[in-house]
Design a protein around this motif. Structure first.
Motif, mmCIF file in Angstrom:
data_model
loop_
_atom_site.group_PDB
_atom_site.id
_atom_site.type_symbol
_atom_site.label_atom_id
_atom_site.label_comp_id
_atom_site.label_asym_id
_atom_site.label_seq_id
_atom_site.Cartn_x
_atom_site.Cartn_y
_atom_site.Cartn_z
ATOM 1 N N GLY A 79 25.999 35.742 22.807
ATOM 2 C CA GLY A 79 26.258 34.532 22.035
ATOM 3 C C GLY A 79 25.169 34.162 21.061
ATOM 4 O O GLY A 79 25.343 33.237 20.255
ATOM 5 N N ASP A 80 24.031 34.865 21.098
ATOM 6 C CA ASP A 80 22.917 34.508 20.214
ATOM 7 C C ASP A 80 23.240 34.818 18.751
ATOM 8 O O ASP A 80 23.862 35.834 18.437
ATOM 9 N N ILE A 81 22.782 33.924 17.879
ATOM 10 C CA ILE A 81 22.800 34.163 16.441
ATOM 11 C C ILE A 81 21.447 34.748 16.059
ATOM 12 O O ILE A 81 20.398 34.176 16.379
ATOM 13 N N LEU A 82 21.459 35.902 15.390
ATOM 14 C CA LEU A 82 20.238 36.603 15.018
ATOM 15 C C LEU A 82 19.990 36.422 13.522
ATOM 16 O O LEU A 82 20.925 36.366 12.734
ATOM 17 N N ILE A 83 18.718 36.361 13.142
ATOM 18 C CA ILE A 83 18.371 36.177 11.725
ATOM 19 C C ILE A 83 17.345 37.204 11.279
ATOM 20 O O ILE A 83 16.336 37.450 11.958
ATOM 21 N N ALA A 84 17.615 37.809 10.118
ATOM 22 C CA ALA A 84 16.659 38.667 9.414
ATOM 23 C C ALA A 84 16.874 38.443 7.925
ATOM 24 O O ALA A 84 17.665 37.596 7.517
ATOM 25 N N HIS A 85 16.162 39.192 7.109
ATOM 26 C CA HIS A 85 16.195 38.979 5.664
ATOM 27 C C HIS A 85 16.333 40.308 4.936
ATOM 28 O O HIS A 85 16.021 41.369 5.480
#
Length: 268
Positions: free
Chosen positions: A215-221
């Motif tokens: 369920g985690d939302i992951l963030i990168a760029h």
């Protein structure tokens, strides 16, 4: 029409309606019992082609939040140079939200539904400015309008504030014009903004594989100017394969249970 035929027709319509609803639900449901939601904010775009290659190779769909950021190609992330790349992401089945157009940071609330902001790009880059709630909505919509111009497609009614910095008043302003904010899980902060000397890729990968939960939302760029050891694809590919080996799958934000109803009600 006889009573029998009417009953049969009604029953058939009911079955068709049920099938349509079931198909719609299936289309928006998570792909497995352990979904995670991989998201990317724009950046200098230097790693963007590599990111796309990794996602395609492992059949992963992602959610991209778009701002018009300065790039290594000497232009900006939403200029004509990058338009074909964004069209290819649409074709691959990725989804998209606004990151404001000029990467505008919220600094503080002001009386009268106004906000002190600082854009990182555009004609007022680095300068503090005051935006009304409507002007902030306009800033969100500028990215959506440019995306439609490039691709012919609409963004989701979702946004991510630069740096994740918001206030209840800012969130209310955005929701008034149809945008809901998407943050990220603590374990989902993948660390590509951190200094390479203190947070090398191996450390970031190990931490992510150990801490990420269903369920985690992951963030990168799509490229961070200050990082000397590029995070993508060095961490991205083993992160994807490592999570998949643990039974995780990757879903886009339109499948997230906390956002599905909002998207259905506000999709352009």
């Amino acid at each position: 029409m006889s009573r029998c035929i009417r009953k049969a027709t009604a029953a058939l319509c009911g079955l068709l309606a049920g099938a349509i609803a079931a198909n719609a639900g299936a289309a928006s449901a998570p792909l497995c019992a352990k979904p995670v939601y991989l998201t990317f904010d724009t950046g200098h775009m230097g790693v963007a082609p590599l990111v796309a290659d990794v996602l395609k190779r492992h059949d992963v769909k992602a959610t991209f939040f778009l701002a018009n950021e300065r790039t290594q190609t000497g232009g900006t992330s939403l200029d004509d140079h990058w338009a074909p790349w964004w069209r290819a992401r649409v074709a691959d089945g990725d989804v998209f939200g606004s990151h404001t157009y000029d990467h505008v940071h919220w600094l503080k609330d002001l009386p009268g539904d106004r906000f002190e902001m600082r854009p990182d790009f555009g004609p007022h880059a680095g300068k503090r400015e005051i935006l009304t709630a409507q002007q902030y909505c306009d800033e969100l919509q500028r990215s959506a309008a440019r995306f439609r111009e490039m691709t012919g497609q609409a963004m989701l009614p979702l946004f991510r504030a630069p740096g994740g910095r918001t206030s209840p008043a800012l969130l209310k302003a955005a929701q008034s014009c149809g945008y809901r904010h998407v943050g990220w899980a603590s374990a989902g902060f993948l660390g590509d903004e951190l200094p390479s000397d203190k947070y090398p890729n191996a450390r970031l990968l190990a931490r992510a594989l150990a801490d990420i939960k269903p369920g985690d939302i992951l963030i990168a760029h799509l490229g961070i100017w200050s990082r000397q050891e590029p995070w993508a694809p060095a961490v991205l590919e083993p992160l994807i394969t490592g999570l998949q080996a643990k039974g995780y799958c990757f879903a886009t934000m339109d499948r997230h249970p906390a956002y599905r109803a909002w998207i259905a009600a506000h999709r352009p």
